[in-house]
Design a protein around this motif. Structure first.
Motif, PDB file in Angstrom:
ATOM      1  N   PRO A 239       0.838  -1.204   0.000  1.00 56.58           N
ATOM      2  CA  PRO A 239       0.000   0.000   0.000  1.00 56.58           C
ATOM      3  C   PRO A 239       0.871   1.252   0.000  1.00 56.58           C
ATOM      4  CG  PRO A 239      -0.821  -1.595   1.604  1.00 56.58           C
ATOM      5  CD  PRO A 239       0.513  -2.112   1.129  1.00 56.58           C
ATOM      6  N   GLY A 240       0.495   2.227  -0.790  1.00 52.96           N
ATOM      7  CA  GLY A 240       1.296   3.451  -0.915  1.00 52.96           C
ATOM      8  C   GLY A 240       2.178   3.474  -2.139  1.00 52.96           C
ATOM      9  N   ASP A 241       2.366   2.328  -2.803  1.00 51.49           N
ATOM     10  CA  ASP A 241       3.139   2.309  -4.044  1.00 51.49           C
ATOM     11  C   ASP A 241       2.431   3.139  -5.113  1.00 51.49           C
ATOM     12  OD1 ASP A 241       5.061   0.675  -2.960  1.00 51.49           O
ATOM     13  OD2 ASP A 241       4.299  -1.177  -3.867  1.00 51.49           O
ATOM     14  N   ILE A 242       3.204   3.981  -5.819  1.00 53.07           N
ATOM     15  CA  ILE A 242       2.655   4.805  -6.894  1.00 53.07           C
ATOM     16  C   ILE A 242       2.768   4.030  -8.202  1.00 53.07           C
ATOM     17  CG2 ILE A 242       2.812   6.986  -8.129  1.00 53.07           C
ATOM     18  CD1 ILE A 242       2.059   7.345  -5.230  1.00 53.07           C
ATOM     19  N   LEU A 243       1.657   3.873  -8.900  1.00 50.45           N
ATOM     20  CA  LEU A 243       1.673   3.125 -10.153  1.00 50.45           C
ATOM     21  C   LEU A 243       2.369   3.930 -11.242  1.00 50.45           C
ATOM     22  CD1 LEU A 243      -1.922   1.615 -10.242  1.00 50.45           C
ATOM     23  CD2 LEU A 243       0.200   0.453  -9.670  1.00 50.45           C
ATOM     24  N   VAL A 244       3.307   3.291 -11.941  1.00 47.88           N
ATOM     25  CA  VAL A 244       4.043   3.935 -13.028  1.00 47.88           C
ATOM     26  C   VAL A 244       3.623   3.352 -14.381  1.00 47.88           C
ATOM     27  CG1 VAL A 244       6.326   4.391 -14.007  1.00 47.88           C
ATOM     28  CG2 VAL A 244       5.998   4.418 -11.517  1.00 47.88           C
ATOM     29  N   ARG A 245       3.659   2.023 -14.485  1.00 46.43           N
ATOM     30  CA  ARG A 245       3.251   1.355 -15.719  1.00 46.43           C
ATOM     31  C   ARG A 245       2.472   0.095 -15.388  1.00 46.43           C
ATOM     32  NH1 ARG A 245       6.083   3.018 -20.393  1.00 46.43           N
ATOM     33  NH2 ARG A 245       7.824   4.434 -19.920  1.00 46.43           N
ATOM     34  N   ILE A 246       1.540  -0.237 -16.278  1.00 48.82           N
ATOM     35  CA  ILE A 246       0.843  -1.522 -16.203  1.00 48.82           C
ATOM     36  C   ILE A 246       0.868  -2.140 -17.587  1.00 48.82           C
ATOM     37  CG2 ILE A 246      -1.356  -2.692 -15.787  1.00 48.82           C
ATOM     38  CD1 ILE A 246      -2.012  -0.709 -13.685  1.00 48.82           C
ATOM     39  N   ASN A 247       1.411  -3.358 -17.657  1.00 51.48           N
ATOM     40  CA  ASN A 247       1.577  -4.059 -18.936  1.00 51.48           C
ATOM     41  C   ASN A 247       2.282  -3.177 -19.971  1.00 51.48           C
ATOM     42  OD1 ASN A 247       0.391  -6.296 -17.872  1.00 51.48           O
ATOM     43  ND2 ASN A 247      -1.553  -6.083 -18.948  1.00 51.48           N
ATOM     44  N   GLY A 248       3.292  -2.437 -19.507  1.00 53.11           N
ATOM     45  CA  GLY A 248       4.127  -1.636 -20.391  1.00 53.11           C
ATOM     46  C   GLY A 248       3.581  -0.274 -20.746  1.00 53.11           C
TER      47      GLY A 248
END
Length: 439
Positions: A386-395
């Motif tokens: 929890p708290g991780d910032i999303l950068v990429r999903i499936n590239g």
């Protein structure tokens, strides 16, 4: 990111409920069409409150009109007084306002002397779970006096003036279901098949619940949890989170339509212990079912009408990853724009772009964070926190998705793996999440 029962059942402490002023048609109009946004099976419409446009969830599971998240909206509320509120998710009272004498309207429809309740707790912010600004909930007062047609495919609500001719026309084309209007909410009697046993159930027709069904285990000893289930976050009440179990049941039947193996939520007793149930209620029908129909509510005549649409045969998806995602703001992002052009030759010179084949632009993009992880889920076991910032999903950069698209991606992902890149303490981490069918 799931938006289950975000708005179900508001309770008021230390105040008495007053009747809402009716919505009436302006001038000689007999029909109003209101476009809506459909996000996780919930309906969001624009309404104007005392001259200011706000976004409301349409929720048949509430009687009161409720406002919240007004910090950037200069709404002048009439005749305010401080009250205490308590609601689904906790028994803790929170501070609120009661306001009488407001005007709520949309094109060709108006309610004057409207009673609203205001949640002052800024922690109650549905916008971050939805990805669009959300300012309120409206229910019984909006639905009670007219034929209300919800067209999920066109994403429009139509309100019709009382007309026996129109009602006869609808009755010929739709399947009719009797409704009981109790405590200003619509209930119907249907059947579920659970653990190989068919059980008659009384259910709230709840537009404010994005799940297919909720069933209450403690409402009847016949409602038992299937052996294959898991703990899950079910939604946000204005006093706290709602938790429970998720499972598949054999079937659900409504008005002769049968749904095989729908995904059903079983909320825990702690989340519902302060809900004042009407007699014999055993659960709710939500938007995951209703979106498969064109739905008409006729409160005055205790009826609901259904006509199946193109969504009818959609499978029942659920979040296999265990990730809950929240929108936490916007950021300026520098993007390179590649220019496509043909050089134009004149008698004197060749005209080209001054900065070559590209330029830069700055755009506001959303920031998404992992707000919670289901215990022992594939995402939790992969190392996400929890708290991780999303950068990429499936590239693909996460800020190129809307929150609605992210929800669809997680629920309908057909691949066995989800590749997720996150930023944690300014460091990048990569995770491969196996999407397992737990049900």
């Amino acid at each position: 990111m799931r938006l289950l029962a975000l708005t179900v059942l508001l309770f008021l402490a230390h105040t008495s409920l007053q009747a809402q002023s009716d919505f009436v048609f302006k001038n000689a109009h007999s029909r109003v069409a209101i476009p809506f946004q459909l996000i996780d099976n919930l309906i969001f419409i624009p309404l104007i409150v005392n001259g200011v446009e706000l976004t409301f969830i349409v929720d048949s599971g509430v009687e009161e009109t409720v406002l919240f998240s007004l910090e950037d909206k200069a709404v002048e509320l009439k005749n305010k007084k401080t009250i205490r509120l308590v609601g689904l998710g906790s028994d803790e009272e929170i501070e609120g306002l009661k306001s009488i004498g407001n005007t709520i309207e949309t094109k060709n429809l108006r309610s004057t002397n409207h009673l609203v309740y205001v949640i002052l707790n800024q922690d109650f912010n549905l916008s971050s779970h939805v990805g669009i600004p959300v300012n309120g909930i409206i229910g019984y007062s909006f639905l009670k006096n007219h034929l209300v047609e919800i067209n999920y495919k066109k994403q429009k609500i139509f309100l019709y003036k009382e007309s026996s001719k129109r009602r006869i026309k609808i009755a010929k084309r739709y399947t009719e279901i009797p409704l009981n209007i109790e405590a200003s909410k619509p209930y119907l009697y249907e059947n579920v098949t659970l653990n190989n046993k068919e059980i008659p159930v009384k259910l709230l027709a709840d537009l404010g619940n994005s799940d297919a069904l909720w069933l209450f285990q403690d409402a009847n000893n016949q409602v038992t949890l299937p052996n294959k289930n898991y703990d899950d976050y079910l939604g946000q009440g204005f006093s706290g989170e709602i938790t429970g179990k998720l499972a598949k049941i054999s079937s659900f039947e409504m008005a002769g339509y049968t749904f095989k193996t729908p995904v059903v939520a079983f909320p825990d007793s702690l989340s519902t212990k302060h809900v004042k149930m009407v007699a014999d209620r055993m659960g709710s029908i939500g938007g995951e079912i209703f979106k498969r129909f064109k739905v008409v509510f006729d409160y005055k005549n205790n009826a609901m009408y259904l006509k199946k649409n193109g969504n009818f045969n959609l499978p029942f998806f659920y979040n296999k990853s265990g990730i809950e995602i929240k929108h936490i703001g916007m950021e300026w992002v520098k993007e390179t724009v590649h220019l496509k052009f043909e050089s134009t030759t004149s008698d004197y010179k060749t005209i080209k772009s001054e900065d070559g084949n590209y330029k830069f632009k700055f755009s506001l993009k959303p920031i998404y964070v992992v707000s919670a992880l289901r215990k022992n889920s594939p995402a939790a076991n992969s190392g996400l926190l929890p708290g991780d910032i999303l950068v990429r999903i499936n590239g693909k950069k996460s800020n190129h998705y809307s929150l609605k698209e992210l929800s669809t991606l997680i629920k309908t992902q057909k691949e066995k793996w989800l590749a997720v890149e996150v930023s944690r303490n300014n460091q990048l981490y990569h995770f491969n999440i196996e999407l397992k069918d737990l049900l």
